[in-house]
Design a protein around this motif. Structure first.
Motif, PDB file in Angstrom:
ATOM      1  N   ILE A 112     -26.690  57.131  -4.337  1.00 28.21           N
ATOM      2  CA  ILE A 112     -26.235  56.375  -3.313  1.00 28.21           C
ATOM      3  C   ILE A 112     -25.768  54.990  -3.404  1.00 28.21           C
ATOM      4  CG2 ILE A 112     -26.168  55.871  -0.772  1.00 28.21           C
ATOM      5  CD1 ILE A 112     -27.717  58.806  -0.179  1.00 28.21           C
ATOM      6  N   LYS A 113     -26.934  54.328  -3.367  1.00 28.85           N
ATOM      7  CA  LYS A 113     -26.818  52.799  -3.600  1.00 28.85           C
ATOM      8  C   LYS A 113     -25.573  52.433  -5.213  1.00 28.85           C
ATOM      9  CE  LYS A 113     -29.517  49.317  -2.709  1.00 28.85           C
ATOM     10  NZ  LYS A 113     -30.982  48.288  -2.908  1.00 28.85           N
ATOM     11  N   ARG A 114     -26.517  53.089  -6.100  1.00 28.55           N
ATOM     12  CA  ARG A 114     -25.561  53.052  -7.397  1.00 28.55           C
ATOM     13  C   ARG A 114     -23.484  53.502  -7.285  1.00 28.55           C
ATOM     14  NH1 ARG A 114     -27.424  56.392 -10.249  1.00 28.55           N
ATOM     15  NH2 ARG A 114     -25.573  57.820 -10.763  1.00 28.55           N
ATOM     16  N   LEU A 115     -23.428  54.339  -6.512  1.00 30.79           N
ATOM     17  CA  LEU A 115     -21.869  55.291  -6.281  1.00 30.79           C
ATOM     18  C   LEU A 115     -21.522  54.234  -5.257  1.00 30.79           C
ATOM     19  CD1 LEU A 115     -23.105  58.961  -6.133  1.00 30.79           C
ATOM     20  CD2 LEU A 115     -21.401  58.290  -7.818  1.00 30.79           C
ATOM     21  N   THR A 116     -22.538  54.197  -4.161  1.00 36.15           N
ATOM     22  CA  THR A 116     -21.588  53.102  -3.488  1.00 36.15           C
ATOM     23  C   THR A 116     -21.070  51.839  -3.726  1.00 36.15           C
ATOM     24  OG1 THR A 116     -22.642  53.522  -1.765  1.00 36.15           O
ATOM     25  CG2 THR A 116     -21.754  51.723  -0.793  1.00 36.15           C
ATOM     26  N   SER A 117     -21.543  50.776  -4.661  1.00 36.83           N
ATOM     27  CA  SER A 117     -20.898  50.017  -5.311  1.00 36.83           C
ATOM     28  C   SER A 117     -20.114  50.139  -6.181  1.00 36.83           C
ATOM     29  CB  SER A 117     -22.470  49.303  -6.776  1.00 36.83           C
ATOM     30  OG  SER A 117     -21.339  48.082  -7.273  1.00 36.83           O
ATOM     31  N   LYS A 118     -19.846  51.450  -7.027  1.00 41.87           N
ATOM     32  CA  LYS A 118     -18.905  51.935  -7.372  1.00 41.87           C
ATOM     33  C   LYS A 118     -17.626  52.390  -7.030  1.00 41.87           C
ATOM     34  CE  LYS A 118     -17.419  55.367 -11.256  1.00 41.87           C
ATOM     35  NZ  LYS A 118     -17.956  56.686 -12.045  1.00 41.87           N
TER      36      LYS A 118
END
Length: 73
Positions: A17-23
């Protein structure tokens, strides 16, 4: 499912979730920049909006999964 496995899945989901939120944040800014430049590059608008929608939809689904896992622990 064991407690350790659930904890691992929870941590993996949080990381994803953290990675996708950044993207997604970058995609949102790109979409914003594209919208500000209209009518230039209007051809890219639908694709950019669709990709941005899809990543936010995916984040929403992952957050739902995370909430369900957290309630089981």
């Amino acid at each position: 499912m064991t407690q350790a496995a659930q904890t691992t899945n929870i941590e993996e989901l949080k990381t994803q979730i953290k990675r996708l939120t950044s993207k997604a944040g970058q995609m949102k800014m790109d979409l914003h920049d594209l919208a500000e430049g209209l009518p230039t590059d209007y051809e890219r608008l639908v694709d950019a909006a669709t990709e941005t929608y899809q990543i936010y939809r995916q984040i929403g689904q992952l957050k739902t999964q995370l909430k369900q896992l957290e309630q089981k622990t």
